[in-house]
Scaffold this motif. Structure first.
Motif, PDB file in Angstrom:
ATOM      1  N   ARG A  59       0.519  -6.250 -13.283  1.00  0.00           N
ATOM      2  CA  ARG A  59       0.688  -7.094 -14.471  1.00  0.00           C
ATOM      3  C   ARG A  59       0.426  -8.558 -14.111  1.00  0.00           C
ATOM      4  N   TYR A  60       0.710  -8.920 -12.886  1.00  0.00           N
ATOM      5  CA  TYR A  60       0.375 -10.267 -12.394  1.00  0.00           C
ATOM      6  C   TYR A  60      -1.142 -10.449 -12.374  1.00  0.00           C
ATOM      7  N   ALA A  61      -1.875  -9.434 -11.877  1.00  0.00           N
ATOM      8  CA  ALA A  61      -3.340  -9.465 -11.844  1.00  0.00           C
ATOM      9  C   ALA A  61      -3.835  -8.028 -11.789  1.00  0.00           C
ATOM     10  N   THR A  62      -4.585  -7.606 -12.788  1.00  0.00           N
ATOM     11  CA  THR A  62      -4.995  -6.201 -12.874  1.00  0.00           C
ATOM     12  C   THR A  62      -5.932  -5.785 -11.749  1.00  0.00           C
ATOM     13  N   ASN A  63      -6.523  -6.744 -11.044  1.00  0.00           N
ATOM     14  CA  ASN A  63      -7.469  -6.406  -9.971  1.00  0.00           C
ATOM     15  C   ASN A  63      -6.909  -6.648  -8.569  1.00  0.00           C
ATOM     16  N   THR A  64      -5.597  -6.838  -8.459  1.00  0.00           N
ATOM     17  CA  THR A  64      -5.038  -7.068  -7.124  1.00  0.00           C
ATOM     18  C   THR A  64      -4.790  -5.748  -6.388  1.00  0.00           C
ATOM     19  N   ILE A  65      -4.845  -5.791  -5.062  1.00  0.00           N
ATOM     20  CA  ILE A  65      -4.438  -4.638  -4.256  1.00  0.00           C
ATOM     21  C   ILE A  65      -3.036  -4.871  -3.692  1.00  0.00           C
ATOM     22  N   GLY A  66      -2.369  -5.895  -4.206  1.00  0.00           N
ATOM     23  CA  GLY A  66      -0.966  -6.114  -3.890  1.00  0.00           C
ATOM     24  C   GLY A  66      -0.720  -6.974  -2.666  1.00  0.00           C
ATOM     25  N   LYS A  67       0.394  -6.714  -2.031  1.00  0.00           N
ATOM     26  CA  LYS A  67       0.802  -7.462  -0.843  1.00  0.00           C
ATOM     27  C   LYS A  67       0.910  -6.515   0.346  1.00  0.00           C
ATOM     28  N   LYS A  68       0.901  -7.088   1.550  1.00  0.00           N
ATOM     29  CA  LYS A  68       1.014  -6.294   2.771  1.00  0.00           C
ATOM     30  C   LYS A  68       2.349  -5.559   2.808  1.00  0.00           C
ATOM     31  N   ILE A  69       2.313  -4.350   3.354  1.00  0.00           N
ATOM     32  CA  ILE A  69       3.572  -3.660   3.603  1.00  0.00           C
ATOM     33  C   ILE A  69       4.129  -4.136   4.942  1.00  0.00           C
ATOM     34  N   GLU A  70       5.376  -3.828   5.196  1.00  0.00           N
ATOM     35  CA  GLU A  70       6.036  -4.257   6.427  1.00  0.00           C
ATOM     36  C   GLU A  70       5.282  -3.726   7.650  1.00  0.00           C
ATOM     37  N   GLY A  71       5.096  -4.598   8.641  1.00  0.00           N
ATOM     38  CA  GLY A  71       4.464  -4.179   9.887  1.00  0.00           C
ATOM     39  C   GLY A  71       2.963  -4.417   9.964  1.00  0.00           C
ATOM     40  N   VAL A  72       2.364  -4.899   8.874  1.00  0.00           N
ATOM     41  CA  VAL A  72       0.920  -5.158   8.857  1.00  0.00           C
ATOM     42  C   VAL A  72       0.643  -6.617   9.207  1.00  0.00           C
ATOM     43  N   GLN A  73      -0.264  -6.825  10.132  1.00  0.00           N
ATOM     44  CA  GLN A  73      -0.822  -8.148  10.381  1.00  0.00           C
ATOM     45  C   GLN A  73      -2.246  -8.144   9.829  1.00  0.00           C
ATOM     46  N   LEU A  74      -2.545  -9.086   8.981  1.00  0.00           N
ATOM     47  CA  LEU A  74      -3.856  -9.138   8.341  1.00  0.00           C
ATOM     48  C   LEU A  74      -4.381 -10.555   8.356  1.00  0.00           C
ATOM     49  N   MET A  75      -5.605 -10.716   8.842  1.00  0.00           N
ATOM     50  CA  MET A  75      -6.270 -12.020   8.822  1.00  0.00           C
ATOM     51  C   MET A  75      -7.563 -11.897   8.031  1.00  0.00           C
ATOM     52  N   VAL A  76      -7.833 -12.907   7.225  1.00  0.00           N
ATOM     53  CA  VAL A  76      -9.098 -12.977   6.496  1.00  0.00           C
ATOM     54  C   VAL A  76     -10.020 -13.895   7.295  1.00  0.00           C
TER      55      VAL A  76
END
Length: 511
Positions: free
Chosen positions: A344-361
């Motif tokens: 509902r915040y953004a229909t095209n989002t894949i959300g936020k990282k789950i616990e334990g994930v390190q992600l760099m763009v």
């Protein structure tokens, strides 16, 4: 980590002296493999229904005992042992599930093959991986014609020929105990149905997969449901992850050998299904077939392909806030979940990282980029593929993070188009075009252009044959930048899809 483990054990009904003893005893006796979870589930949920397919209904204790018996038969009759390779060429059914648990108990490396591959691709896999054992459906027997495979094999199910269902009637020594084993892995082959396959190995372990398991448990509210329907193939990493999660939690799992929208809707209504695992194309087809059959759903877990905003809004309109968008890769596993509130915040989002994930763009020079800047997703976690040497996994997916911590996809690294010096992402134009009331499906690709180097070309499956290219371009022009405008729009009667339900843009290039 301790707190998360306690939460998981609580929902697995193991946070009692008896439960803790059962867990420790199962690990000591079986080792760390999928049978360990099934053993615990069998003892905890006993005669509760575990599995339903088109032919049979199986309880937890029955599934456990039959998988254990099958493991003993495999070891005795076929001399299977830890470290060997077993290939599964099966659609979703109970015999496949039994055999997966049985071979995991023996420490075999389990290769889940795509049943939609060609005979030539199967021959390449046999040559490349040198499987020691093959479990296959009778309907897929033609794959073995002219192949190099000469080792032991068995049918998954048959009324007359030797098959797993026949083996289960064999007598075994009730006192025989299998030795403890923890060496097996689940191998996913990442190249789909084309090209040379690449192995992606994951070792079954509650401790390694604690964070994604807890994310599925809590974010999808899996602990609240009683029945799940796995509409996606089990041979896909997404399918087997949901299967293992549901077995561990004592949920009834409904499976079928193929996806047909009418049958899927009927299964959901008949079994009062609350959770269904799908790819977006499946949701689209079920909504068009009979949305009224889907009212029992409290969680539609979508993964494996991109959700388009129009489909998100349609689900919200017809079924309410029940849609979840899962992002993961074969190599890195599950990494993000978008809840209904996130969508509902953004229909095209894949959300936020789950616990334990390190992600760099990262940019093309492997430098981190700022928020709202597109780059490649690079991921590190404890549950990623076991045979990957690099510390960070380059996913090949382009996207960005906004200032509120939400992530968005912008396609694959090889999808990006450089037009007159500007970076253009086809997915951005797809997400605009799909908003047109007369557009049902859209795909955008890059094409060569003498003047600009590259331009975009859109393929549109319209709802109304009266829609014209000129009218659609005119509608699009004020909504995108000048360099994002497609050179042409091609109308098609239907779109090509891969067997897993992704738009097959490679085929569109030859349109």
């Amino acid at each position: 980590m301790i707190v998360r483990l306690i939460i998981v054990l609580y929902h697995m009904k193991l946070l009692t002296p008896v439960g803790i003893y059962s867990l420790i005893a199962s690990i000591i006796n079986n080792g760390i493999n999928m049978m360990t979870l099934l053993k615990i589930a069998g003892e905890t949920y006993s005669h509760k229904v575990a599995l339903v397919d088109g032919d049979e209904t199986v309880s937890f204790i029955q599934l456990q005992s039959e998988a254990e018996k099958l493991a003993i038969i495999f070891k005795d009759k076929y001399k299977l042992k830890a470290g060997q390779k077993v290939a599964f060429l099966c659609r979703n059914h109970a015999s496949m599930v039994r055999a997966i648990f049985a071979t995991s108990r023996l420490g075999l490396d389990i290769y889940l093959l795509n049943t939609e591959m060609s005979k030539m691709q199967f021959k390449q896999l046999v040559h490349q991986h040198n499987f020691d054992f093959l479990i296959y459906d009778f309907e897929l027997s033609h794959f073995l014609e002219d192949s190099e495979y000469m080792k032991d094999k068995i049918l998954s199910y048959h009324k007359d020929l030797l098959a797993i269902n026949q083996l289960l009637h064999s007598r075994i020594d009730d006192k025989y105990k299998l030795p403890r084993c923890s060496s097996g892995q689940i191998i996913l082959l990442t190249s789909g149905t084309t090209g040379k396959s690449k192995e992606v190995a994951h070792k079954p372990s509650l401790f390694n997969f604690l964070n994604p398991f807890l994310a599925i448990l809590t974010k999808l509210k899996l602990f609240k449901c009683q029945t799940a329907y796995i509409a996606t193939p089990i041979f896909h990493g997404y399918g087997i992850a949901i299967l293992i999660s549901c077995i561990a939690l004592g949920k009834k799992v409904v499976i079928s050998q193929g996806f047909h929208a009418k049958e899927a809707c009927q299964l959901i209504r008949k079994h009062n299904v609350e959770v269904v695992s799908v790819v977006p194309l499946m949701i689209h087809k079920m909504l068009k077939t009979n949305a009224a059959d889907l009212t029992s759903l409290t969680c539609i877990a979508s993964g494996g392909a991109e959700l388009n905003p129009k489909l998100v809004e349609e689900v919200f309109s017809k079924l309410g806030g029940v849609l979840y968008n899962l992002y993961g890769t074969s190599e890195a596993g599950l990494n993000m979940i978008a809840t209904p509130q996130d969508l509902r915040y953004a229909t095209n989002t894949i959300g936020k990282k789950i616990e334990g994930v390190q992600l760099m763009v990262m940019d093309q020079n492997n430098n981190p980029v700022e928020d709202d800047t597109v780059g490649q997703f690079c991921i590190k976690n404890r549950w990623s593929m076991q045979n990957k040497r690099k510390y960070w996994i380059e996913t090949g997916d382009l996207g960005f993070r906004d200032k509120n911590g939400y992530y968005f996809l912008r396609g694959r690294t090889d999808d990006m188009v450089v037009s007159a010096g500007e970076n253009v992402y086809p997915i951005e134009i797809e997400q605009v075009l799909i908003q047109h009331s007369q557009v049902e499906v859209v795909a955008v690709i890059g094409i060569d252009d003498e003047q600009f180097g590259q331009r975009l070309q859109a393929f549109v499956q319209p709802l109304n044959t009266q829609l014209t290219e000129e009218a659609l371009l005119e509608w699009l022009r004020p909504r995108v930048a000048r360099f994002q405008m497609p050179k042409a729009i091609v109308f098609v009667a239907s779109m090509p899809y891969t067997p897993l339900g992704k738009l097959d843009k490679k085929q569109l290039r030859f349109h």
